[in-house]
Each structure stands twice: as C-alpha cells, then as structure tokens.
Design a protein around this motif. Structure first.
Motif, mmCIF file in Angstrom:
data_model
loop_
_atom_site.group_PDB
_atom_site.id
_atom_site.type_symbol
_atom_site.label_atom_id
_atom_site.label_comp_id
_atom_site.label_asym_id
_atom_site.label_seq_id
_atom_site.Cartn_x
_atom_site.Cartn_y
_atom_site.Cartn_z
ATOM 1 N N LEU A 233 66.881 -52.293 -155.289
ATOM 2 C CA LEU A 233 66.317 -51.278 -154.413
ATOM 3 C C LEU A 233 64.796 -51.433 -154.401
ATOM 4 N N PRO A 234 64.171 -51.505 -153.237
ATOM 5 C CA PRO A 234 62.724 -51.742 -153.167
ATOM 6 C C PRO A 234 61.936 -50.548 -153.718
ATOM 7 N N VAL A 235 60.824 -50.855 -154.374
ATOM 8 C CA VAL A 235 59.919 -49.810 -154.872
ATOM 9 C C VAL A 235 58.847 -49.572 -153.817
ATOM 10 N N ILE A 236 58.894 -48.396 -153.189
ATOM 11 C CA ILE A 236 57.894 -48.046 -152.178
ATOM 12 C C ILE A 236 56.754 -47.263 -152.811
ATOM 13 N N THR A 237 57.119 -46.265 -153.600
ATOM 14 C CA THR A 237 56.133 -45.429 -154.290
ATOM 15 C C THR A 237 56.682 -45.045 -155.652
ATOM 16 N N ARG A 238 55.821 -45.087 -156.648
ATOM 17 C CA ARG A 238 56.216 -44.691 -158.005
ATOM 18 C C ARG A 238 55.804 -43.244 -158.257
ATOM 19 N N GLY A 242 58.710 -41.346 -163.547
ATOM 20 C CA GLY A 242 59.383 -42.625 -163.721
ATOM 21 C C GLY A 242 60.295 -43.007 -162.587
ATOM 22 N N SER A 243 60.651 -42.070 -161.716
ATOM 23 C CA SER A 243 61.485 -42.392 -160.556
ATOM 24 C C SER A 243 60.627 -43.057 -159.483
ATOM 25 N N TRP A 244 61.287 -43.611 -158.477
ATOM 26 C CA TRP A 244 60.503 -44.229 -157.399
ATOM 27 C C TRP A 244 61.191 -44.031 -156.049
ATOM 28 N N ARG A 254 65.277 -41.311 -153.616
ATOM 29 C CA ARG A 254 64.532 -41.424 -154.861
ATOM 30 C C ARG A 254 65.463 -42.003 -155.905
ATOM 31 N N VAL A 255 65.002 -43.005 -156.634
ATOM 32 C CA VAL A 255 65.839 -43.725 -157.602
ATOM 33 C C VAL A 255 65.408 -43.339 -159.014
ATOM 34 N N ILE A 433 72.053 -35.327 -177.460
ATOM 35 C CA ILE A 433 71.911 -36.239 -176.333
ATOM 36 C C ILE A 433 70.430 -36.479 -176.067
ATOM 37 N N ALA A 434 70.062 -37.742 -175.943
ATOM 38 C CA ALA A 434 68.680 -38.110 -175.604
ATOM 39 C C ALA A 434 68.685 -38.836 -174.266
ATOM 40 N N VAL A 435 67.796 -38.441 -173.380
ATOM 41 C CA VAL A 435 67.671 -39.063 -172.059
ATOM 42 C C VAL A 435 66.288 -39.705 -171.962
ATOM 43 N N ASP A 436 66.254 -41.008 -171.753
ATOM 44 C CA ASP A 436 64.988 -41.743 -171.611
ATOM 45 C C ASP A 436 64.906 -42.326 -170.212
ATOM 46 N N ILE A 437 63.914 -41.894 -169.451
ATOM 47 C CA ILE A 437 63.709 -42.422 -168.103
ATOM 48 C C ILE A 437 63.043 -43.787 -168.213
ATOM 49 N N ILE A 438 63.605 -44.786 -167.558
ATOM 50 C CA ILE A 438 63.066 -46.141 -167.601
ATOM 51 C C ILE A 438 61.968 -46.267 -166.560
ATOM 52 N N THR A 439 60.812 -46.728 -166.979
ATOM 53 C CA THR A 439 59.662 -46.784 -166.065
ATOM 54 C C THR A 439 59.122 -48.186 -165.839
ATOM 55 N N ASN A 440 59.561 -49.187 -166.622
ATOM 56 C CA ASN A 440 58.972 -50.529 -166.538
ATOM 57 C C ASN A 440 59.710 -51.431 -165.565
#
Length: 448
Positions: A233-238, A242-244, A254-255, A433-440
């Motif tokens: 999925l293309p990244v248009i705006t970050r 952490g979503s884009w 929004r992803v 439960i731990a939720v980590d948003i991936i940003t890299n």
C-alpha cells in the motif's frame, strides 16, 4: 390464563408474544394474502406461531411442538392435528409471511448502554457469513448442493447465511442467505443496503477487496478492515501515531500496522495485524484504539454459535422444500431477534449492566418455559418491562468476559481417525495485552 379465544388459543409464543403480538401477525398475513378464507382448526395466525415455536423446540417434531403450545391451555377444547395436517398448514402459509414478519423486527436493539454499542458516536456493527446444513431431500437438492470435500464431500446440502449485526446487543440489522455457490462477498454487497452514515463496520480480510470497499464506502458507513500483512500500500502521508494515508482502488484509507503480544504464565504469543480504515482523522481516532476495537468483530461468531448451537443444537434444518427452508430461516432469525430484544430490555433495567453479560441460554430456556405454561401471552394492565425472561437473565448474569488466549481448535473430532494435536488445555490464564504500532515502513510508493 389470558390467551386468544377459540381455535386461535394455541397461537402464541408465551411471553415473546408481546414482541410479536396478534395484531402484527394479522396485518402481515393480510399484506401477504395468507389470511384464511374460512376459519379452520389451524388458522394462519396459529400456523405462524407454530413455525416460530418450532425453532425454539428444534429437537421436537411439529406434533410435539403443538403439545408444547397447548400444554398450558387446560380446560379448552382444542384440536389434536396430525403431523400431515400440520405439514399442510405450513405449506399453505409459505415463506412470505415469515419474511415480512422479520423485516419490522430487525435492526439495532434500543439500549441506554451506549458504550456497549457505540464507539466515539459510531454504531459498531459486524458482518460475516456461515454455512448451515439443510435436509438431504430431493426437492431441497434442486436448489442447495452438497459441498465438495474429502471422502465424497459433505453428507448434507448447505446454504450460506450472512448477517449484518449490531455489536453489544448482537441484534440483527439485516440478513441474506443463498446456496453456497453465492460467496460471502456477494452477500456483503447485498447487506450494504442496510449500512448508513454513523456506522462503523469492522470486517475480516475477505472483505478487503477494492471493489467491495468501494461499494461499502458508497453507503457512507465507515470501515475498519483487516488486510494481509504483506499487501503493498503506497505511503502518501505519515501520521504521528504511526499510521499512514494510502489508497485502495479509488478509496483513500488509513493503514495501521501493529504487533499484538499476549502474555500469560504460559509465555508470550505475538502476531501482526494490518488494518485499513476510512477514519482518516488520526487525532480523533487513534491507531492504538482502533487496534483494540477491532476484536469486537468476533461478537458475530458468538451470535452464530447461539443460532446454530444453542437454538438448533447443531441439527440440520428440518424443512424439506426450498420454500420451507426460506420459511424456517426467517422464523429462526425472528426468534433470535426477539430473544435478543428481551435480553437487552432486561439489562437496560439495571444501569451500567452491559448487554454482553446477558446469558442467551438462560433467555432461551425461560422463553421455552413460558410457552409451555402459556404464560405472559398478553400484557397485564401494569406493563412489566422486564418480564419473566428478563428476570431469569438478571438472576444469572454472566461474569465479565475473559481475554481469549487460545487459538481456534476442534474440541471434539467428528471421527476418531481425524483427531489431531495435543489434548485440549482448558485452564484459565491471567493475561496482559501489549499493542505496538509499527512505524518503520519504507516510504517508497507501490501499487494498491
């Protein structure tokens, strides 16, 4: 005893009759032109309630269901129709009145527990499909086929049922059923007719197709759909969370990528989630909150369990003609819906009680008892908003739901030769439960 007079007396559903009153049934029979031309021992109104009661007593034949309807009508001179007479009455009635009866009853149950059904002002819904076995009869096989599989395929023909459900109360907004040749995505397109602005629809990965997303977005409902982790999925705006911003087809979404870790005394289990949503405001709808919200989609699986296991007991649908199957499915959905309405009315009578704590099995058994006793058919002069069914529900509230930490598995194999895996671990674990948003993510654009 307060019931209808004369030959109409067996036409009731116990306390549930107050949700499906005589006047409603008579109007629907008139609208569908199924009102009898002359008063028979089995008037059309009585046959409607017979079909509905047949869903509540799925383990019984219709003559036994009739005895349940008349068990509390002592002292009345009532007919004792044969199974053939009952079958002919159901055939005369057809499926149209049951379909017309379900239509005004479907929809989100009204509740004061807004937190249970809404998130940030949006009505939480869910959509998914399941299959149900139907009778292996010649007329049925002209419409419904057996599914292919190992060892000659399935033993019974099957239909596919999809529903649009309200999370929290688990009341049905809309439903569609077809032969299994019609896929879940086709049925989702049909159910899109009932989506509206102000709804939020979580859905599984099957619903992430670009054309279906476009159809659902056209309803102005918002979406929260899981898609494959490797989907490009293309990244248009970050965004800062952490979503884009990206696109699927012509739709801007929004992803959100996240790693979810569940830790118990048995260890830590981690899996990746990728969600796409039409909620583009990252400040108002944070990524972490959406990840936690997505699990509410699983409430639809509980609803299917209640229909297929609690009501039907895993049995094959009894109807032996295509029109009879239509009649039975609409009756089954109607019975489920009014039970859910009674449960919501009960929990609403106690402030801060979540509809999620109401026991469906308790409500089902209480409704059966009311039918056998012919109790609560007509409302008293003082309206009882809770009723006997509601009081039974409130007396047996479920504890708050525990976190599910086990993957799906077959608890009882259909064949001893097909049993796989270790014995079932039925222990309960305290979990975090731990939720980590991936940003890299790589910033390079790619096709949807």
């Amino acid at each position: 005893m307060r019931v209808a007079a004369g030959v109409f007396a067996p036409g009731h559903l116990g306390e549930l009759t107050q949700f499906i009153p005589f006047e409603m049934v008579d109007e629907i029979l008139a609208a569908t032109r199924r009102t009898q031309q002359r008063i028979r021992l089995l008037p059309a109104r009585v046959t409607v309630y017979l079909v509905l009661a047949g869903c509540l007593f799925a383990e019984l034949g219709y003559p036994q269901v009739w005895r349940k309807l008349t068990a509390g009508l002592t002292g009345l001179d009532l007919a004792a129709p044969s199974s053939g007479t009952l079958r002919e009455a159901r055939r005369r009635l057809g499926s149209a009145p049951l379909q017309a009866l379900f239509d005004p009853l479907r929809g989100p149950a009204v509740t004061t527990a807004k937190h249970a059904v809404r998130w940030r002002g949006l009505l939480l819904t869910a959509i998914d499909g399941t299959t149900m076995s139907v009778a292996d009869a010649g007329k049925v096989r002209t419409r419904y086929r057996k599914q292919r599989g190992n060892h000659g395929g399935a033993g019974y023909p099957a239909l596919r049922l999809s529903v649009l459900l309200t999370c929290g109360t688990r009341s049905i907004i809309d439903a569609a059923f077809d032969p299994t040749g019609t896929g879940e995505l086709d049925q989702a397109r049909t159910l899109a007719r009932s989506l509206r602005a102000g709804m939020l629809l979580p859905a599984d990965r099957n619903h992430a197709a670009a054309d279906l997303i476009a159809t659902l977005v056209a309803t102005r409902a918002d979406l929260l759909i899981r898609c494959k982790n490797g989907r490009r999925l293309p990244v248009i705006t970050r965004y800062r969370d952490g979503s884009w911003l990206s696109t699927i087809g012509t739709v801007r979404v929004r992803v959100i990528d996240a790693q979810i870790s569940v830790t118990t005394s048995d260890g830590t289990h981690t899996s990746g989630y990728r969600l796409v949503t039409t909620l583009l405001d990252a400040h108002r709808y944070p990524a972490g909150d959406l990840i936690r919200l997505y699990h509410r989609r699983w409430e639809i699986e509980t609803a299917y369990l209640e229909i297929k296991s609690s009501i039907l007991g895993g049995r094959v649908l009894r109807a032996r003609t295509p029109d009879g199957i239509d009649q039975e499915i609409y009756a089954l959905l109607t019975v489920y819906q009014v039970l859910r309405t009674a449960m919501t009315d009960a929990t609403d009578s106690q402030p801060a009680t979540s509809p999620d704590r109401a026991s469906f099995t308790t409500a089902l058994n209480a409704a059966r008892d009311q039918i056998t006793n012919a109790a609560g058919v007509l409302a008293d002069t003082v309206i009882d908003l809770v009723g006997a069914i509601g009081r039974a529900v409130l007396a047996h509230l479920l504890p708050d739901r525990r976190i599910r930490v086990k993957t799906r598995m077959i608890k009882r194999s259909n064949s001893k030769y097909q049993a796989r895996g270790p014995s079932i671990d039925r222990r309960s674990y305290k979990a975090t439960i731990a939720v980590d948003i991936i940003t890299n993510h790589c910033e390079a654009s790619a096709g949807p």
